[in-house]
Design an enzyme around this catalytic site. Structure first.
Site, PDB file in Angstrom:
ATOM      1  N   GLU A 239      -6.492 -14.281  -1.324  1.00  0.00           N
ATOM      2  CA  GLU A 239      -7.497 -13.401  -1.914  1.00  0.00           C
ATOM      3  C   GLU A 239      -8.617 -14.181  -2.611  1.00  0.00           C
ATOM      4  O   GLU A 239      -9.326 -13.641  -3.471  1.00  0.00           O
ATOM      5  CB  GLU A 239      -6.822 -12.424  -2.880  1.00  0.00           C
ATOM      6  CG  GLU A 239      -5.971 -11.400  -2.150  1.00  0.00           C
ATOM      7  CD  GLU A 239      -5.172 -10.533  -3.113  1.00  0.00           C
ATOM      8  OE1 GLU A 239      -5.608  -9.418  -3.375  1.00  0.00           O
ATOM      9  OE2 GLU A 239      -4.140 -10.991  -3.601  1.00  0.00           O
TER      10      GLU A 239
ATOM     11  N   VAL B  20       6.124  -3.112   6.596  1.00  0.00           N
ATOM     12  CA  VAL B  20       6.665  -4.457   6.430  1.00  0.00           C
ATOM     13  C   VAL B  20       5.648  -5.250   5.610  1.00  0.00           C
ATOM     14  O   VAL B  20       4.465  -5.300   5.963  1.00  0.00           O
ATOM     15  CB  VAL B  20       6.885  -5.131   7.801  1.00  0.00           C
ATOM     16  CG1 VAL B  20       7.387  -6.554   7.630  1.00  0.00           C
ATOM     17  CG2 VAL B  20       7.856  -4.302   8.637  1.00  0.00           C
ATOM     18  N   LYS B  21       6.109  -5.823   4.501  1.00  0.00           N
ATOM     19  CA  LYS B  21       5.174  -6.477   3.574  1.00  0.00           C
ATOM     20  C   LYS B  21       5.683  -7.844   3.121  1.00  0.00           C
ATOM     21  O   LYS B  21       6.868  -8.006   2.859  1.00  0.00           O
ATOM     22  CB  LYS B  21       5.024  -5.634   2.287  1.00  0.00           C
ATOM     23  CG  LYS B  21       4.718  -4.184   2.490  1.00  0.00           C
ATOM     24  CD  LYS B  21       4.635  -3.449   1.142  1.00  0.00           C
ATOM     25  CE  LYS B  21       4.268  -1.992   1.345  1.00  0.00           C
ATOM     26  NZ  LYS B  21       4.121  -1.268   0.053  1.00  0.00           N
TER      27      LYS B  21
ATOM     28  N   SER C 208      -4.096  -7.257  -1.419  1.00  0.00           N
ATOM     29  CA  SER C 208      -5.206  -6.843  -0.558  1.00  0.00           C
ATOM     30  C   SER C 208      -4.722  -6.438   0.829  1.00  0.00           C
ATOM     31  O   SER C 208      -5.444  -6.576   1.810  1.00  0.00           O
ATOM     32  CB  SER C 208      -6.263  -7.959  -0.435  1.00  0.00           C
ATOM     33  OG  SER C 208      -6.857  -8.192  -1.680  1.00  0.00           O
TER      34      SER C 208
ATOM     35  N   GLU D 103       9.730  -1.113   3.575  1.00  0.00           N
ATOM     36  CA  GLU D 103       9.815   0.186   2.904  1.00  0.00           C
ATOM     37  C   GLU D 103       9.743   1.324   3.907  1.00  0.00           C
ATOM     38  O   GLU D 103       9.024   1.233   4.908  1.00  0.00           O
ATOM     39  CB  GLU D 103       8.623   0.373   1.945  1.00  0.00           C
ATOM     40  CG  GLU D 103       8.502  -0.685   0.901  1.00  0.00           C
ATOM     41  CD  GLU D 103       7.260  -0.477   0.028  1.00  0.00           C
ATOM     42  OE1 GLU D 103       6.961  -1.372  -0.752  1.00  0.00           O
ATOM     43  OE2 GLU D 103       6.582   0.569   0.163  1.00  0.00           O
TER      44      GLU D 103
ATOM     45  N   GLY E 167       2.130  10.890   1.694  1.00  0.00           N
ATOM     46  CA  GLY E 167       1.628  11.383   0.418  1.00  0.00           C
ATOM     47  C   GLY E 167       0.219  10.899   0.181  1.00  0.00           C
ATOM     48  O   GLY E 167      -0.248   9.974   0.858  1.00  0.00           O
TER      49      GLY E 167
ATOM     50  N   ASN F  64      -0.601  -3.511 -10.351  1.00  0.00           N
ATOM     51  CA  ASN F  64      -1.429  -4.704 -10.140  1.00  0.00           C
ATOM     52  C   ASN F  64      -1.893  -5.172 -11.509  1.00  0.00           C
ATOM     53  O   ASN F  64      -2.658  -4.468 -12.172  1.00  0.00           O
ATOM     54  CB  ASN F  64      -2.648  -4.356  -9.284  1.00  0.00           C
ATOM     55  CG  ASN F  64      -2.274  -4.127  -7.844  1.00  0.00           C
ATOM     56  OD1 ASN F  64      -1.960  -5.060  -7.129  1.00  0.00           O
ATOM     57  ND2 ASN F  64      -2.275  -2.874  -7.417  1.00  0.00           N
TER      58      ASN F  64
ATOM     59  N   SER G  32     -14.892  -1.536  -7.629  1.00  0.00           N
ATOM     60  CA  SER G  32     -13.441  -1.397  -7.452  1.00  0.00           C
ATOM     61  C   SER G  32     -12.913  -0.182  -8.199  1.00  0.00           C
ATOM     62  O   SER G  32     -13.521   0.302  -9.152  1.00  0.00           O
ATOM     63  CB  SER G  32     -12.709  -2.629  -7.977  1.00  0.00           C
ATOM     64  OG  SER G  32     -13.162  -3.790  -7.346  1.00  0.00           O
TER      65      SER G  32
HETATM   66  N1  LIG Z   1       5.885   2.896   1.730  1.00  0.00           N
HETATM   67  C1  LIG Z   1       4.637   3.220   2.137  1.00  0.00           C
HETATM   68  N2  LIG Z   1       4.377   4.426   2.677  1.00  0.00           N
HETATM   69  C2  LIG Z   1       3.128   4.755   3.085  1.00  0.00           C
HETATM   70  N3  LIG Z   1       2.066   3.932   3.002  1.00  0.00           N
HETATM   71  C3  LIG Z   1       2.251   2.708   2.482  1.00  0.00           C
HETATM   72  C4  LIG Z   1       3.547   2.289   2.008  1.00  0.00           C
HETATM   73  N4  LIG Z   1       3.429   1.048   1.527  1.00  0.00           N
HETATM   74  C5  LIG Z   1       2.140   0.695   1.691  1.00  0.00           C
HETATM   75  N5  LIG Z   1       1.418   1.678   2.270  1.00  0.00           N
HETATM   76  C6  LIG Z   1      -0.018   1.589   2.621  1.00  0.00           C
HETATM   77  O1  LIG Z   1      -0.398   0.221   2.647  1.00  0.00           O
HETATM   78  C7  LIG Z   1      -1.347  -0.063   1.610  1.00  0.00           C
HETATM   79  C8  LIG Z   1      -1.097  -1.430   1.028  1.00  0.00           C
HETATM   80  O2  LIG Z   1       0.217  -1.532   0.512  1.00  0.00           O
HETATM   81  P1  LIG Z   1       0.508  -2.102  -0.938  1.00  0.00           P
HETATM   82  O3  LIG Z   1       1.982  -2.119  -1.131  1.00  0.00           O
HETATM   83  O4  LIG Z   1      -0.281  -1.340  -1.926  1.00  0.00           O
HETATM   84  O5  LIG Z   1       0.004  -3.610  -0.812  1.00  0.00           O
HETATM   85  P2  LIG Z   1      -1.092  -4.448  -1.601  1.00  0.00           P
HETATM   86  O6  LIG Z   1      -0.367  -5.043  -2.773  1.00  0.00           O
HETATM   87  O7  LIG Z   1      -1.533  -5.476  -0.638  1.00  0.00           O
HETATM   88  O8  LIG Z   1      -2.170  -3.493  -2.034  1.00  0.00           O
HETATM   89  C9  LIG Z   1      -1.182   1.086   0.639  1.00  0.00           C
HETATM   90  O9  LIG Z   1      -2.345   1.281  -0.119  1.00  0.00           O
HETATM   91  C10 LIG Z   1      -0.880   2.239   1.574  1.00  0.00           C
HETATM   92  O10 LIG Z   1      -2.065   2.695   2.226  1.00  0.00           O
HETATM   93 MG   LIG Z   2      -1.957  -1.749  -3.085  1.00  0.00          MG
END
Ligand SMILES: Nc1ncnc2c1ncn2[C@@H]1O[C@H](COP(=O)(O)OP(=O)(O)O)[C@@H](O)[C@H]1O
Ligand SMILES: [Mg+2]
EC number: 6.3.2.4
Length: 379
Positions: A26, A199-200, A206, A236, A241, A338, A347
């Site tokens: 980032e 999957v994260k 970002s 997850e 929603g 965050n 932002s």
């Molecule tokens: N469990 C989930 N169900 C539905 N959408 C999700 C989920 N997790 C993430 N997202 C989508 O992915 C985006 C980024 O995930 P997030 O966990 O917020 O990561 P980051 O920390 O990179 O912002 C979220 O803003 C949402 O749009």
């Molecule tokens: Mg996020």
């Protein structure tokens, strides 16, 4: 506060070192944030020293010219390494900035009263920079070591939220060892979560490295993509929603954390399946931000209450943005906190405060006030 920059009869202005760039993916986003803050900070009140962190980790004196750090269509802003390295050192009981170059006597650049780390992601938002500043008893804006680390790790964040009674969605954490030793066991666990899954990388931001996966056949490639950012993953269950966010600002003195009106992010009209990197930063109209979010009054009150609870659950300080999914059943499932949210004037975090009566320059001022007035050491 230092007194060496006193001019006749005039008290010294607090000297604020703005730290940006950094080693995470980032980096460019952080530079854009710096452009916003350098442009809006009250220079009659503060003396500002911009310090860039190159991708290599080197600290360099940076330009205060906001144009250099803004997003242009041709290239992403980047802090470039320099022959001169900046460090922070305690000398004679003061926090001094030192600039050193090979074969030259190091020069003192004066004292620092407070550091404003505008860094996102690992090695900036995760407690590492915070630890460095703690070691020298330097005051800084935002969360401390533990809160930063917990807020960076999507696994431990959920553990802490659950312990505080906040509702988190179904998920599994996958370590490097688990994936390499028994990928089939991971696939089985994912199957139990049910598709779609997200999957994260456990520690990124970002939306980098995040994929939405609709079926088992696409799981492995999504896992490999996430592992390019972090070998630890979180997978997850997808939650249907609305995406609702709330800005939290530490209270003064013994006051409770302050919360903004909630805002909503919608990517429905922009052709993106979720709020991915392109929708966040690249495409102009891919995401619609609205504040206040159109929700029943009692849901708004609940969002604000839960956001403050999340802030306290991780022990945050200064600022945090807390993000939720608001389900059709009216449930508020917490997605993440965050501790250094996107902080350009456009932002969500500053926008939510603006909609709640606190302007961007005043917000910066308040964050510096909170940092200048907090104790160093264990708090
Ligand atoms: N469990 C989930 N169900 C539905 N959408 C999700 C989920 N997790 C993430 N997202 C989508 O992915 C985006 C980024 O995930 P997030 O966990 O917020 O990561 P980051 O920390 O990179 O912002 C979220 O803003 C949402 O749009
Ligand atoms: Mg996020």
């Amino acid at each position: 506060m230092s007194h060496d920059n006193l001019t006749a009869g005039k008290p010294a202005k607090p000297r604020v070192a703005v730290l940006f760039g950094g080693r995470s993916s980032e980096h460019a986003v952080s530079c854009v944030t710096a452009a916003g803050v350098l442009g809006a900070i009250n220079k009659d009140k503060y003396e500002v020293i911009p310090i860039g962190i190159a991708k290599s980790g080197q600290w360099v004196l940076a330009s205060a010219d906001t144009a250099q750090w803004s997003l242009s269509s041709s290239s992403l802003p980047e802090v470039v390494p320099s022959a001169e390295t900046v460090t922070l050192a305690e000398i004679g009981g003061e926090h001094q900035l030192i600039v050193a170059a090979p074969n030259e006597v190091p020069k003192e650049l004066g004292t620092v009263d407070v550091v404003f780390p505008l860094l996102h992601g690992p090695f900036g938002e995760d407690g590492t920079i915070q630890g460095l500043l703690e070691l020298s008893d330097t005051r800084y804006v935002g969360a401390g070591v533990l809160a930063s680390a917990v807020g960076m790790d999507k696994h431990f964040m959920k553990v802490v939220f659950e312990a505080a009674g906040l509702q988190v969605g179904p998920y599994i954490a996958v370590t490097d060892r688990q994936w390499r030793k028994d990928p089939e066991a991971v696939r089985k666990q994912v199957d139990r979560l049910g598709f779609p899954v997200f999957v994260k990388p456990a520690r990124a931001g970002s939306s980098m490295g995040i994929s939405k996966v609709d079926s088992m056949e696409h799981l492995d490639s999504a896992i490999e993509e996430a592992r390019r950012h972090d070998l630890k993953l979180v997978i997850e269950a997808g939650i249907a929603g609305r995406e609702i966010e709330c800005a939290v600002l530490e209270g003064r003195g013994t006051d409770a954390p302050r919360t903004s009106m909630p805002g909503e992010i919608s990517v429905a009209g922009g052709g993106h399946e979720f709020y991915d990197f392109e929708a966040k930063y690249v495409e102009d109209n891919a995401a619609a931000l609205s504040c206040p979010a159109d929700m029943p009054e009692e849901a708004i009150a609940r969002v604000r209450e839960l956001a403050a609870a999340a802030f306290d659950a991780v022990g945050a300080e200064g600022l945090s943005r807390v993000d939720f999914f608001y389900t059709p059943e009216g449930e508020l499932v917490i997605n993440e906190i965050n501790t250094m949210p996107g902080f350009t004037p456009k932002s969500m975090y500053p926008q939510m405060w603006a909609a709640s009566g606190l302007s961007y320059p005043d917000l910066i001022d308040e964050l510096i006030y909170l940092a200048l007035n907090r104790r160093t050491g264990l708090r």
